[in-house]
Design a protein around this motif. Structure first.
Motif, short mmCIF file in Angstrom:
data_model
loop_
_atom_site.label_atom_id
_atom_site.label_comp_id
_atom_site.label_asym_id
_atom_site.label_seq_id
_atom_site.Cartn_x
_atom_site.Cartn_y
_atom_site.Cartn_z
N ILE A 45 6.60 8.03 1.18
CA ILE A 45 6.72 9.31 1.53
C ILE A 45 8.29 8.91 2.39
CG2 ILE A 45 5.78 8.67 3.76
CD1 ILE A 45 4.33 11.25 3.75
N ILE A 46 8.73 10.27 2.98
CA ILE A 46 9.93 10.16 3.67
C ILE A 46 9.76 10.35 5.08
CG2 ILE A 46 12.26 11.40 4.00
CD1 ILE A 46 12.09 12.21 0.93
N CYS A 47 10.36 9.86 6.05
CA CYS A 47 10.23 10.14 7.44
C CYS A 47 11.15 9.18 8.35
CB CYS A 47 8.70 9.66 7.97
SG CYS A 47 8.59 10.34 9.69
N GLY A 48 11.98 10.02 8.94
CA GLY A 48 13.09 9.05 9.77
C GLY A 48 13.83 10.04 10.80
N PRO A 49 14.42 9.43 11.71
CA PRO A 49 15.12 9.85 12.85
C PRO A 49 16.49 10.74 12.22
CG PRO A 49 15.69 7.82 12.99
CD PRO A 49 14.62 7.91 11.82
N GLY A 50 16.91 11.73 12.79
CA GLY A 50 18.26 12.48 12.53
C GLY A 50 17.99 13.61 11.67
N ASP A 51 18.99 14.26 11.27
CA ASP A 51 18.89 15.54 10.51
C ASP A 51 19.97 15.48 9.42
OD1 ASP A 51 19.24 17.94 9.74
OD2 ASP A 51 18.60 19.12 11.77
N ILE A 52 19.42 15.65 8.01
CA ILE A 52 20.41 15.66 6.80
C ILE A 52 21.48 16.42 7.03
CG2 ILE A 52 19.03 17.38 5.54
CD1 ILE A 52 20.26 14.01 4.26
N ALA A 53 21.36 17.52 7.99
CA ALA A 53 22.51 18.47 8.07
C ALA A 53 23.73 18.00 8.75
CB ALA A 53 21.89 19.91 8.71
N ARG A 54 23.58 16.72 9.55
CA ARG A 54 24.59 16.26 10.14
C ARG A 54 25.24 15.20 9.45
NH1 ARG A 54 20.27 14.42 14.60
NH2 ARG A 54 19.57 16.44 15.20
N ALA A 55 24.48 14.76 8.10
CA ALA A 55 25.19 13.79 7.47
C ALA A 55 26.14 14.17 6.69
CB ALA A 55 23.77 13.22 6.41
N HIS A 56 27.30 13.24 6.08
CA HIS A 56 28.06 13.28 5.40
C HIS A 56 29.16 14.53 5.87
CE1 HIS A 56 25.95 12.09 1.53
NE2 HIS A 56 25.47 11.33 2.72
N ARG A 57 29.37 14.55 7.35
CA ARG A 57 30.26 15.21 7.76
C ARG A 57 30.80 14.62 9.04
NH1 ARG A 57 26.90 20.71 9.55
NH2 ARG A 57 28.98 21.18 10.50
N PRO A 58 31.82 15.26 9.55
CA PRO A 58 32.69 14.45 10.81
C PRO A 58 31.68 14.59 12.06
CG PRO A 58 33.96 16.03 9.50
CD PRO A 58 32.81 16.35 8.91
N ASP A 59 31.91 13.81 13.21
CA ASP A 59 31.11 13.65 14.06
C ASP A 59 29.51 13.65 14.09
OD1 ASP A 59 33.40 13.26 15.62
OD2 ASP A 59 33.33 15.40 16.63
N GLU A 60 29.00 12.82 12.75
CA GLU A 60 27.85 12.60 12.52
C GLU A 60 27.27 12.06 13.76
OE1 GLU A 60 25.03 9.97 9.69
OE2 GLU A 60 27.28 10.23 9.27
N GLN A 68 0.97 -1.20 -0.05
CA GLN A 68 -0.06 -0.08 -0.01
C GLN A 68 0.68 1.14 -0.14
OE1 GLN A 68 -2.45 -1.49 3.49
NE2 GLN A 68 -3.81 0.06 2.33
N GLY A 69 2.06 1.14 0.72
CA GLY A 69 2.96 2.32 0.63
C GLY A 69 4.08 1.92 1.11
N CYS A 70 5.14 3.13 1.17
CA CYS A 70 6.53 2.84 1.40
C CYS A 70 6.88 4.14 2.42
CB CYS A 70 7.27 2.69 0.37
SG CYS A 70 9.21 2.51 0.76
N ILE A 71 7.47 3.74 3.53
CA ILE A 71 8.01 4.90 4.28
C ILE A 71 9.74 4.80 4.45
CG2 ILE A 71 8.37 5.68 6.61
CD1 ILE A 71 5.77 4.50 7.24
N VAL A 72 10.24 6.01 3.43
CA VAL A 72 11.60 5.67 3.46
C VAL A 72 12.28 6.60 4.48
CG1 VAL A 72 13.58 6.49 1.91
CG2 VAL A 72 11.57 5.63 0.76
N GLY A 73 13.17 5.97 5.33
CA GLY A 73 13.26 6.62 6.80
C GLY A 73 14.63 7.57 6.62
N GLU A 74 14.93 8.26 5.57
CA GLU A 74 15.71 9.45 5.52
C GLU A 74 15.81 10.34 6.67
OE1 GLU A 74 18.69 9.38 3.96
OE2 GLU A 74 18.46 7.92 2.06
N PRO A 75 16.99 10.88 7.17
CA PRO A 75 16.82 11.67 8.27
C PRO A 75 16.08 12.87 7.89
CG PRO A 75 18.92 11.89 7.31
CD PRO A 75 18.22 10.57 6.67
N SER A 76 14.87 13.06 8.72
CA SER A 76 13.99 14.21 8.47
C SER A 76 13.36 14.88 9.85
CB SER A 76 12.68 13.77 7.63
OG SER A 76 11.98 12.83 8.44
N GLY A 77 14.16 14.53 11.03
CA GLY A 77 13.53 14.89 12.22
C GLY A 77 12.20 14.34 12.70
N MET A 78 11.95 13.22 12.03
CA MET A 78 10.66 12.67 12.38
C MET A 78 9.37 13.46 11.86
SD MET A 78 11.34 9.62 12.97
CE MET A 78 9.62 9.26 13.26
#
Length: 374
Positions: free
Chosen positions: A336-351, A155-165
């Motif tokens: 739809i996208i919904c997941g924990p974390g923040d994309i601004a913290r990704a791909h950088r030191p001390d993620e 019925q649907g797919c939730i992609v858990g990329e970081p979105s601050g929930m």
């Protein structure tokens, strides 16, 4: 195991994009099977990487996919204060490569499996964990192709990329290409006897810059920032020495397209400019590095309403980065996208990811299971 304990195990696998991932796939498969899930490992054509698909509940009826990728970007940045592949807790933060993008989501989903398995589900929850997402969503394409053999159309797919929930309904599509031009070297005092590959590339890059400027005129979609499709030259290299006619030049170009625009078509004028160089004696190659479509889920879509209920927040209209969600939608599955974390913290030191974000994600997955309870 708690979500934090699982995250520690996942972070310890240096599952860097483009590298073999047997170790992390095997660990997840064993854990999920131990929780009662039916697990299928789907090797990719590379031979050393695989997707993983797992189901809790009856696979013969429509359910929901929880989608995430197991790969992470490299962690060679000098700014790391500790080993990026050892989870470090500091207050409410959990540090490590992939904590936000996106092993935190995987850990929450896996931590919820025992609770999901304990309740008889009328509709299934599927786990779709892919490889090489960071290289242009390469692995998930093979997983999506296999879905008809794995389950009834979801019925649907939730992609858990970081979105601050906070759920996100739309994102831009992307296409990226590498151009290589080969000419003929010689002494720089006799340019008439050589074929300057950098000069030839300049004509291609001029076309790219002009195309990028033209895109600002539209079509426009105010839900995105910027509100237009974009194009940029990201990498360029060539030449050996100042007094040698360069016989080689390479460049990498990407286009990001708003919904309704094909990313590959944005690169067409640049590809045409490269093709024209062959008449001048140059050898030209065009390699499409990656391509995935935009995501566009309507405000009133059932999946948007479901995420509104599960998170208690109105979904955001759009983001400019891309995910695997557009490929699921292109296959006829609402995403739809919904997941924990923040994309601004990704791909950088001390993620890092926050413990509270993981707790919210765990609740969302468990609440989804309650809604599908018999």
């Amino acid at each position: 195991m708690t979500a934090e304990e699982i995250l520690a195990r996942l972070v310890a696998f240096a599952s860097v994009v483009g590298q073999p991932n047997e170790a992390i796939v095997e660990w997840i498969a064993n854990y999920a099977e131990g929780c009662g899930a039916k697990v299928t490992i789907l090797p990719g054509p590379e031979g050393d990487r695989a997707n993983l698909f797992a189901t809790i509940g009856p696979a013969e009826v429509p359910g929901f996919i929880l989608s995430g990728h197991m790969d992470v970007v490299p962690a060679g940045e000098p700014g790391w204060t500790t080993n990026p592949f050892t989870l470090r807790a500091e207050g409410e933060r959990l540090y490590g490569r992939g904590t936000s993008d996106m092993k935190g989501f995987l850990a929450c989903v896996l931590a919820a499996l025992p609770a999901l398995a304990a309740r008889p589900l009328a509709r299934p929850i599927h786990l779709a964990f892919s490889y090489d997402e960071e290289a242009g969503c390469r692995g998930v394409r093979h997983l999506i192709e296999a879905l008809p053999q794995l389950c009834t159309k979801p019925q649907g797919c939730i992609v858990g990329e970081p979105s601050g929930m906070r759920a996100i309904r739309s994102h831009k599509g992307k296409a990226a290409a590498r151009i290589e031009i080969r000419g003929r070297s010689g002494h720089s005092s006799r340019p008439d006897q050589g074929l300057n590959a950098i000069h030839a590339m300049a004509a291609v890059l001029t076309e790219a810059v002009q195309s990028a400027e033209a895109l600002k005129a539209g079509p426009l979609d105010a839900s995105f920032a910027p509100p237009y499709s974009s194009l940029q030259i990201g990498v360029i290299g060539g030449g050996q020495a100042l007094n040698i006619i360069p016989d080689f030049c390479a460049a990498e170009i990407e286009a990001r397209a708003i919904a309704g625009v094909s990313p590959a078509t944005l690169l067409a004028p640049i590809q045409a400019a490269t093709a024209a160089l062959t008449a001048q004696g140059f050898e030209v190659s065009w390699d499409l590095l990656s391509e995935y479509p935009a995501l566009s889920l309507a405000t009133e879509a059932p999946l948007a309403s479901l995420l509104r209920d599960l998170t208690g927040q109105e979904p955001l209209a759009a983001v400019s980065y891309g995910t695997e969600a557009g490929l699921y939608q292109a296959a006829g599955i609402e995403a739809i996208i919904c997941g924990p974390g923040d994309i601004a913290r990704a791909h950088r030191p001390d993620e890092y990811i926050e413990i509270g974000e993981m707790a919210a994600c765990l609740r969302m997955v468990e609440d989804l299971g309650k809604r599908l309870h018999c």
